[in-house]
Write a protein that holds these residues in place. Structure first.
Motif, PDB file in Angstrom:
ATOM      1  N   ARG A 159      -1.466  12.896   8.003  1.00 39.21           N
ATOM      2  CA  ARG A 159      -1.383  13.571   6.682  1.00 39.21           C
ATOM      3  C   ARG A 159      -2.513  13.920   6.160  1.00 39.21           C
ATOM      4  NH1 ARG A 159       2.803  11.432   8.801  1.00 39.21           N
ATOM      5  NH2 ARG A 159       4.827  11.992   7.692  1.00 39.21           N
ATOM      6  N   LEU A 160      -3.968  13.574   6.830  1.00 39.53           N
ATOM      7  CA  LEU A 160      -5.146  13.888   6.354  1.00 39.53           C
ATOM      8  C   LEU A 160      -5.151  15.647   6.040  1.00 39.53           C
ATOM      9  CD1 LEU A 160      -7.712  12.094   6.037  1.00 39.53           C
ATOM     10  CD2 LEU A 160      -8.797  13.303   7.854  1.00 39.53           C
ATOM     11  N   ALA A 161      -5.587  15.867   4.878  1.00 39.58           N
ATOM     12  CA  ALA A 161      -5.829  17.269   4.495  1.00 39.58           C
ATOM     13  C   ALA A 161      -6.962  17.770   4.015  1.00 39.58           C
ATOM     14  CB  ALA A 161      -4.735  17.549   3.034  1.00 39.58           C
ATOM     15  N   TYR A 162      -7.089  19.195   4.379  1.00 38.95           N
ATOM     16  CA  TYR A 162      -8.258  19.983   3.917  1.00 38.95           C
ATOM     17  C   TYR A 162      -7.773  21.079   3.491  1.00 38.95           C
ATOM     18  CZ  TYR A 162     -12.528  22.738   4.522  1.00 38.95           C
ATOM     19  OH  TYR A 162     -13.679  23.629   4.402  1.00 38.95           O
ATOM     20  N   THR A 163      -8.331  21.559   1.938  1.00 39.24           N
ATOM     21  CA  THR A 163      -7.839  22.467   1.381  1.00 39.24           C
ATOM     22  C   THR A 163      -9.207  23.369   0.778  1.00 39.24           C
ATOM     23  OG1 THR A 163      -5.780  21.395   0.852  1.00 39.24           O
ATOM     24  CG2 THR A 163      -6.434  23.377  -0.635  1.00 39.24           C
ATOM     25  N   GLU A 164      -8.924  24.837   0.754  1.00 34.52           N
ATOM     26  CA  GLU A 164      -9.896  25.517   0.162  1.00 34.52           C
ATOM     27  C   GLU A 164      -9.243  26.467  -0.575  1.00 34.52           C
ATOM     28  OE1 GLU A 164     -12.541  27.515   2.997  1.00 34.52           O
ATOM     29  OE2 GLU A 164     -13.353  25.923   3.703  1.00 34.52           O
ATOM     30  N   TYR A 267      -6.556  11.761  -2.545  1.00 33.41           N
ATOM     31  CA  TYR A 267      -5.351  11.842  -1.620  1.00 33.41           C
ATOM     32  C   TYR A 267      -5.619  11.340  -0.443  1.00 33.41           C
ATOM     33  CZ  TYR A 267      -1.679  14.068   0.998  1.00 33.41           C
ATOM     34  OH  TYR A 267      -0.653  14.202   2.000  1.00 33.41           O
ATOM     35  N   ASN A 268      -6.782  11.802   0.305  1.00 30.71           N
ATOM     36  CA  ASN A 268      -7.099  11.390   1.756  1.00 30.71           C
ATOM     37  C   ASN A 268      -7.511  10.117   1.857  1.00 30.71           C
ATOM     38  OD1 ASN A 268      -6.491  13.863   3.009  1.00 30.71           O
ATOM     39  ND2 ASN A 268      -8.641  14.722   1.963  1.00 30.71           N
ATOM     40  N   ASN A 269      -8.264   9.544   0.714  1.00 33.75           N
ATOM     41  CA  ASN A 269      -8.825   8.018   1.067  1.00 33.75           C
ATOM     42  C   ASN A 269      -8.232   7.086   0.227  1.00 33.75           C
ATOM     43  OD1 ASN A 269     -11.158   8.870   2.595  1.00 33.75           O
ATOM     44  ND2 ASN A 269     -11.345  10.323   1.366  1.00 33.75           N
ATOM     45  N   HIS A 270      -7.544   7.045  -0.758  1.00 28.57           N
ATOM     46  CA  HIS A 270      -7.087   6.047  -1.663  1.00 28.57           C
ATOM     47  C   HIS A 270      -5.387   6.130  -2.104  1.00 28.57           C
ATOM     48  CE1 HIS A 270     -11.466   5.256  -2.106  1.00 28.57           C
ATOM     49  NE2 HIS A 270     -11.316   6.463  -2.510  1.00 28.57           N
ATOM     50  N   ARG A 271      -4.971   7.423  -2.260  1.00 26.97           N
ATOM     51  CA  ARG A 271      -3.652   7.367  -2.749  1.00 26.97           C
ATOM     52  C   ARG A 271      -2.788   7.015  -1.500  1.00 26.97           C
ATOM     53  NH1 ARG A 271       0.505  10.862  -2.078  1.00 26.97           N
ATOM     54  NH2 ARG A 271       2.023  11.371  -3.788  1.00 26.97           N
ATOM     55  N   SER A 272      -1.968   5.835  -1.829  1.00 30.35           N
ATOM     56  CA  SER A 272      -0.634   5.583  -0.964  1.00 30.35           C
ATOM     57  C   SER A 272       0.184   6.626  -0.641  1.00 30.35           C
ATOM     58  CB  SER A 272      -0.294   4.207  -1.169  1.00 30.35           C
ATOM     59  OG  SER A 272       0.519   3.740  -0.326  1.00 30.35           O
ATOM     60  N   HIS A 273       0.429   6.877   0.861  1.00 31.75           N
ATOM     61  CA  HIS A 273       1.425   8.012   1.093  1.00 31.75           C
ATOM     62  C   HIS A 273       2.589   7.061   1.375  1.00 31.75           C
ATOM     63  CE1 HIS A 273       3.151  11.284   2.972  1.00 31.75           C
ATOM     64  NE2 HIS A 273       2.269  12.084   2.676  1.00 31.75           N
ATOM     65  N   THR A 274       3.656   7.800   0.798  1.00 35.01           N
ATOM     66  CA  THR A 274       5.206   7.022   0.838  1.00 35.01           C
ATOM     67  C   THR A 274       5.537   6.909   2.416  1.00 35.01           C
ATOM     68  OG1 THR A 274       5.996   9.182   0.512  1.00 35.01           O
ATOM     69  CG2 THR A 274       6.092   7.734  -1.380  1.00 35.01           C
ATOM     70  N   ALA A 275       5.020   7.962   3.331  1.00 37.19           N
ATOM     71  CA  ALA A 275       5.650   7.741   4.649  1.00 37.19           C
ATOM     72  C   ALA A 275       4.558   7.035   5.550  1.00 37.19           C
ATOM     73  CB  ALA A 275       5.488   9.296   5.165  1.00 37.19           C
ATOM     74  N   LEU A 276       3.447   6.493   4.879  1.00 40.54           N
ATOM     75  CA  LEU A 276       2.524   5.932   5.685  1.00 40.54           C
ATOM     76  C   LEU A 276       2.067   4.311   5.386  1.00 40.54           C
ATOM     77  CD1 LEU A 276      -0.220   8.745   5.513  1.00 40.54           C
ATOM     78  CD2 LEU A 276       1.591   8.433   7.245  1.00 40.54           C
ATOM     79  N   ASP A 277       2.592   3.899   4.250  1.00 40.42           N
ATOM     80  CA  ASP A 277       2.106   2.628   3.789  1.00 40.42           C
ATOM     81  C   ASP A 277       0.829   2.482   3.467  1.00 40.42           C
ATOM     82  OD1 ASP A 277       2.601   0.024   3.169  1.00 40.42           O
ATOM     83  OD2 ASP A 277       2.677  -0.872   4.981  1.00 40.42           O
ATOM     84  N   GLY A 278       0.272   3.493   3.366  1.00 42.18           N
ATOM     85  CA  GLY A 278      -1.258   3.544   2.916  1.00 42.18           C
ATOM     86  C   GLY A 278      -1.932   4.853   2.693  1.00 42.18           C
ATOM     87  N   PRO A 279      -3.026   5.202   2.571  1.00 42.51           N
ATOM     88  CA  PRO A 279      -3.716   6.563   2.370  1.00 42.51           C
ATOM     89  C   PRO A 279      -3.780   7.328   3.694  1.00 42.51           C
ATOM     90  CG  PRO A 279      -5.533   5.041   2.147  1.00 42.51           C
ATOM     91  CD  PRO A 279      -4.304   4.174   2.216  1.00 42.51           C
TER      92      PRO A 279
END
Length: 292
Positions: A159-164, A267-279
């Motif tokens: 779920r690593l994301a890149y946005t412009e 989002y990529n490095n600190h926010r815990s993702h509900t589907a991943l049990d971590g960022p």
């Protein structure tokens, strides 16, 4: 006293074996909903995709009764069903980073200087649009500021994301965005092998196809009118709008855009993702800052 007598009677009749725990469920349920009515409940669930409250209103039952019938039948929750077909959603996740990257575009209206209608009200927001430099005018004389096009590439596994934020969604813009996104993933140790997009014109172009083919990347399209196929990036865009785009009353489009890099890093490095049990970064081996 009744409980003590019941246990004593069981011991006299069965000895130590009678002391084992037993189910408290009754042997008979004379008040259980009749099978024909249960079938009606299940039919409405399958045919209409209704919840217990709506089914109860149609059949004149208590919502708790309908819920018990659905649970007893093992019916999937509405949140787990495809709204178009009524079938359980097939959730998947590729095994490694880069096996599949979701790409999509999200449009957001630009914010006028001084704030838009969401925070200032429609009258003040209209005046702010008119006073913002660079606005255009529609055929009714109203000021328009155009859209911000959020191009996103999201790795299926991590779920690593890149946005412009770009000015349009033409094939040239989308292709140039992908080349930068691919370089960004490569800098994070991710080799992209496959990309999935919707059927937008920029993704059906020869330029897009040839760019991916030159990089040795397979191309996949979603089924027409089935955005769920690209659901991970669609869900990311919802999170993006909730937690960044509309999270605070920005005073201008410049202020909102300036806040995006910090949010993406979080989002990529600190926010815990509900589907991943971590960022997301926790799923990328040897990412900068990790020791694994």
């Amino acid at each position: 006293m009744n409980t003590a007598k019941r246990w004593a009677d069981r011991y006299r009749a069965e000895g130590v074996a009678g002391m084992a725990d037993r189910s408290s469920r009754p042997h008979r349920s004379p008040n259980r909903t009749r099978p024909p009515l249960e079938r009606k409940v299940l039919h409405l669930r399958v045919k209409k995709r209704w919840g217990p409250a709506r089914i109860a209103g149609r059949l004149g039952l208590a919502a708790s009764t309908c819920h018990a019938i659905l649970r007893r039948a093992g019916v999937a929750r509405l949140a787990h069903l495809d709204r178009g077909t009524g079938r359980p959603v097939r959730r998947y996740e590729h095994a490694n980073p880069g096996d599949l990257v979701h790409v999509d575009v999200k449009k957001l209206g630009n914010i006028p200087d001084g704030g838009g209608w969401r925070t200032q009200g429609r009258r003040r927001g209209k005046l702010n649009r008119t006073a913002t430099p660079g606005h255009t005018t529609d055929r009714w004389g109203g000021a328009r500021l155009g859209y911000a096009f959020l191009h996103t590439a999201l790795d299926d596994h991590s779920r690593l994301a890149y946005t412009e934020i770009l000015n349009d969604e033409t094939r040239q813009t989308a292709t140039a965005f992908w080349q930068r996104a691919q370089a960004w993933f490569a800098a994070h140790g991710i080799v992209v092998r496959r990309v999935i997009t919707d059927n937008g014109s920029c993704y059906r172009s020869r330029l897009w196809r040839d760019t991916l083919a030159t990089a040795g990347i397979s191309m996949k399209k979603t089924c027409p009118y089935r955005p769920q196929t690209n659901g991970k990036v669609e869900r990311f865009h919802r999170t993006l709008t909730d937690e960044w785009a509309y999270a605070k009353p920005y005073s201008s489009e410049t202020a909102r855009r300036a806040a995006l890099p910090a949010w993406l890093h979080h989002y990529n490095n600190h926010r815990s993702h509900t589907a991943l049990d971590g960022p997301p970064a926790s799923r990328v081996p040897n990412l900068s800052g990790q020791n694994s």
